[in-house]
Motif scaffolding. Sequence first.
Motif, PDB file in Angstrom:
ATOM      1  N   ARG A  39       0.577  -0.938  -0.146  1.00 53.77           N
ATOM      2  CA  ARG A  39      -0.003  -0.159  -0.073  1.00 53.77           C
ATOM      3  C   ARG A  39       0.747   1.166   0.080  1.00 53.77           C
ATOM      4  NH1 ARG A  39      -5.613   1.043   3.500  1.00 53.77           N
ATOM      5  NH2 ARG A  39      -5.857   3.173   2.270  1.00 53.77           N
ATOM      6  N   ILE A  40       0.566   2.370  -0.714  1.00 53.11           N
ATOM      7  CA  ILE A  40       0.924   3.673  -0.895  1.00 53.11           C
ATOM      8  C   ILE A  40       0.388   4.225   0.202  1.00 53.11           C
ATOM      9  CG2 ILE A  40       1.636   5.458  -2.116  1.00 53.11           C
ATOM     10  CD1 ILE A  40       0.993   3.766  -4.790  1.00 53.11           C
ATOM     11  N   LYS A  41       1.399   4.842   1.142  1.00 53.93           N
ATOM     12  CA  LYS A  41       0.701   5.635   2.243  1.00 53.93           C
ATOM     13  C   LYS A  41       0.356   6.999   2.091  1.00 53.93           C
ATOM     14  CE  LYS A  41       3.143   2.714   5.668  1.00 53.93           C
ATOM     15  NZ  LYS A  41       4.207   2.393   6.492  1.00 53.93           N
ATOM     16  N   LYS A  42       1.207   7.616   1.211  1.00 52.81           N
ATOM     17  CA  LYS A  42       0.905   8.974   0.938  1.00 52.81           C
ATOM     18  C   LYS A  42       0.564   9.246  -0.930  1.00 52.81           C
ATOM     19  CE  LYS A  42       4.102  10.808   4.136  1.00 52.81           C
ATOM     20  NZ  LYS A  42       5.254  11.655   4.306  1.00 52.81           N
ATOM     21  N   VAL A  43      -0.582   9.042  -0.849  1.00 56.45           N
ATOM     22  CA  VAL A  43      -1.072   8.754  -2.364  1.00 56.45           C
ATOM     23  C   VAL A  43      -1.155  10.338  -3.015  1.00 56.45           C
ATOM     24  CG1 VAL A  43      -2.349   6.689  -2.279  1.00 56.45           C
ATOM     25  CG2 VAL A  43      -3.538   8.944  -1.520  1.00 56.45           C
ATOM     26  N   ASP A  44      -1.143  11.417  -2.220  1.00 58.38           N
ATOM     27  CA  ASP A  44      -1.097  12.660  -2.530  1.00 58.38           C
ATOM     28  C   ASP A  44       0.281  13.268  -3.223  1.00 58.38           C
ATOM     29  OD1 ASP A  44       0.092  12.442  -0.085  1.00 58.38           O
ATOM     30  OD2 ASP A  44      -0.889  14.540   0.606  1.00 58.38           O
ATOM     31  N   GLU A  45       1.359  12.217  -3.169  1.00 61.86           N
ATOM     32  CA  GLU A  45       2.641  12.494  -3.523  1.00 61.86           C
ATOM     33  C   GLU A  45       2.685  13.053  -5.113  1.00 61.86           C
ATOM     34  OE1 GLU A  45       5.426   9.488  -2.579  1.00 61.86           O
ATOM     35  OE2 GLU A  45       5.741  10.247  -0.610  1.00 61.86           O
ATOM     36  N   TYR A  46       3.346  13.697  -5.710  1.00 64.27           N
ATOM     37  CA  TYR A  46       3.470  14.282  -6.925  1.00 64.27           C
ATOM     38  C   TYR A  46       3.510  13.356  -7.949  1.00 64.27           C
ATOM     39  CZ  TYR A  46       4.643  17.066 -11.156  1.00 64.27           C
ATOM     40  OH  TYR A  46       4.873  17.454 -12.232  1.00 64.27           O
ATOM     41  N   HIS A  47       4.604  12.270  -7.529  1.00 67.60           N
ATOM     42  CA  HIS A  47       4.675  11.266  -8.794  1.00 67.60           C
ATOM     43  C   HIS A  47       3.314  10.404  -8.726  1.00 67.60           C
ATOM     44  CE1 HIS A  47       6.886   8.016 -10.776  1.00 67.60           C
ATOM     45  NE2 HIS A  47       6.572   7.391  -9.952  1.00 67.60           N
ATOM     46  N   VAL A  48       2.822   9.803  -7.694  1.00 67.33           N
ATOM     47  CA  VAL A  48       1.465   9.105  -7.875  1.00 67.33           C
ATOM     48  C   VAL A  48       0.631   9.650  -8.309  1.00 67.33           C
ATOM     49  CG1 VAL A  48       0.063   7.775  -6.297  1.00 67.33           C
ATOM     50  CG2 VAL A  48       2.316   7.789  -5.599  1.00 67.33           C
ATOM     51  N   GLN A  49       0.541  11.209  -7.996  1.00 63.99           N
ATOM     52  CA  GLN A  49      -0.656  11.753  -8.615  1.00 63.99           C
ATOM     53  C   GLN A  49      -0.715  11.845 -10.156  1.00 63.99           C
ATOM     54  OE1 GLN A  49      -3.533  13.666  -7.458  1.00 63.99           O
ATOM     55  NE2 GLN A  49      -3.068  12.471  -5.612  1.00 63.99           N
ATOM     56  N   GLY A  50       0.636  12.123 -10.625  1.00 64.61           N
ATOM     57  CA  GLY A  50       1.112  12.156 -11.928  1.00 64.61           C
ATOM     58  C   GLY A  50       0.703  10.706 -12.693  1.00 64.61           C
ATOM     59  N   ILE A  51       0.950   9.611 -12.081  1.00 66.98           N
ATOM     60  CA  ILE A  51       0.465   8.405 -12.685  1.00 66.98           C
ATOM     61  C   ILE A  51      -0.908   8.166 -12.769  1.00 66.98           C
ATOM     62  CG2 ILE A  51       0.467   5.744 -12.284  1.00 66.98           C
ATOM     63  CD1 ILE A  51       3.428   6.207 -11.032  1.00 66.98           C
ATOM     64  N   ILE A  72      -7.216  10.469  -6.252  1.00 66.07           N
ATOM     65  CA  ILE A  72      -7.019   9.115  -5.849  1.00 66.07           C
ATOM     66  C   ILE A  72      -7.215   8.716  -4.447  1.00 66.07           C
ATOM     67  CG2 ILE A  72      -4.463   9.906  -5.901  1.00 66.07           C
ATOM     68  CD1 ILE A  72      -3.512   6.936  -6.782  1.00 66.07           C
ATOM     69  N   TYR A  73      -7.874   7.678  -4.277  1.00 70.40           N
ATOM     70  CA  TYR A  73      -8.207   7.581  -2.709  1.00 70.40           C
ATOM     71  C   TYR A  73      -7.550   6.290  -2.267  1.00 70.40           C
ATOM     72  CZ  TYR A  73     -11.534   4.344  -4.849  1.00 70.40           C
ATOM     73  OH  TYR A  73     -12.190   3.357  -5.548  1.00 70.40           O
ATOM     74  N   ARG A  74      -6.670   5.425  -3.135  1.00 67.40           N
ATOM     75  CA  ARG A  74      -5.967   4.572  -2.507  1.00 67.40           C
ATOM     76  C   ARG A  74      -4.991   3.797  -3.752  1.00 67.40           C
ATOM     77  NH1 ARG A  74      -9.704   0.478  -0.540  1.00 67.40           N
ATOM     78  NH2 ARG A  74      -9.938   1.764   1.002  1.00 67.40           N
ATOM     79  N   GLY A  75      -3.959   3.532  -3.314  1.00 67.06           N
ATOM     80  CA  GLY A  75      -2.662   3.093  -4.178  1.00 67.06           C
ATOM     81  C   GLY A  75      -2.014   2.034  -3.924  1.00 67.06           C
ATOM     82  N   TYR A  76      -1.476   1.213  -4.688  1.00 65.03           N
ATOM     83  CA  TYR A  76      -0.614  -0.018  -4.244  1.00 65.03           C
ATOM     84  C   TYR A  76       0.281  -0.056  -5.152  1.00 65.03           C
ATOM     85  CZ  TYR A  76      -4.618  -1.396  -1.538  1.00 65.03           C
ATOM     86  OH  TYR A  76      -5.730  -1.297  -0.796  1.00 65.03           O
ATOM     87  N   VAL A  77       1.653  -0.480  -4.738  1.00 65.43           N
ATOM     88  CA  VAL A  77       2.853  -0.532  -5.754  1.00 65.43           C
ATOM     89  C   VAL A  77       3.245  -1.913  -5.676  1.00 65.43           C
ATOM     90  CG1 VAL A  77       4.376   0.234  -4.095  1.00 65.43           C
ATOM     91  CG2 VAL A  77       4.882   0.633  -6.526  1.00 65.43           C
TER      92      VAL A  77
END
Length: 119
Positions: A39-51, A72-77
Amino acid sequence: MRTQLPSVLLLLALLSAVTLQSQAQKPAPYPPRTGEWTRIKKVDEYHVQGIARFAVSEHNKQTGEDLEYVRIYRGYVDGPFYKLLIQATDDVKARRYEAVVRDRLWNKPKELIYFRRSS
């Protein structure tokens, strides 16, 4: 003619070996190699937002839809793969979508694996 036969056989063996090796090195697009999503803990990071924005934009290009990214409300890597749960609107109603994007630093930087409506 006899002296050329071993050379031809050697050449054929070499070509088949190279072909088999190149096919064995192609990565499968999905599922990820490790199989464990973190799980991505900080989905508001610039890189994740860009993806996430890329996923919506690429989906629009491929389908002709006109979705607008909301959040984005949840993300996984998992390695180069990002599984993102995204909210997007089609000018009428905000809906949830699931997208998987492969983010590579070489060749093509990002590739949309799939984008589908989530329940």
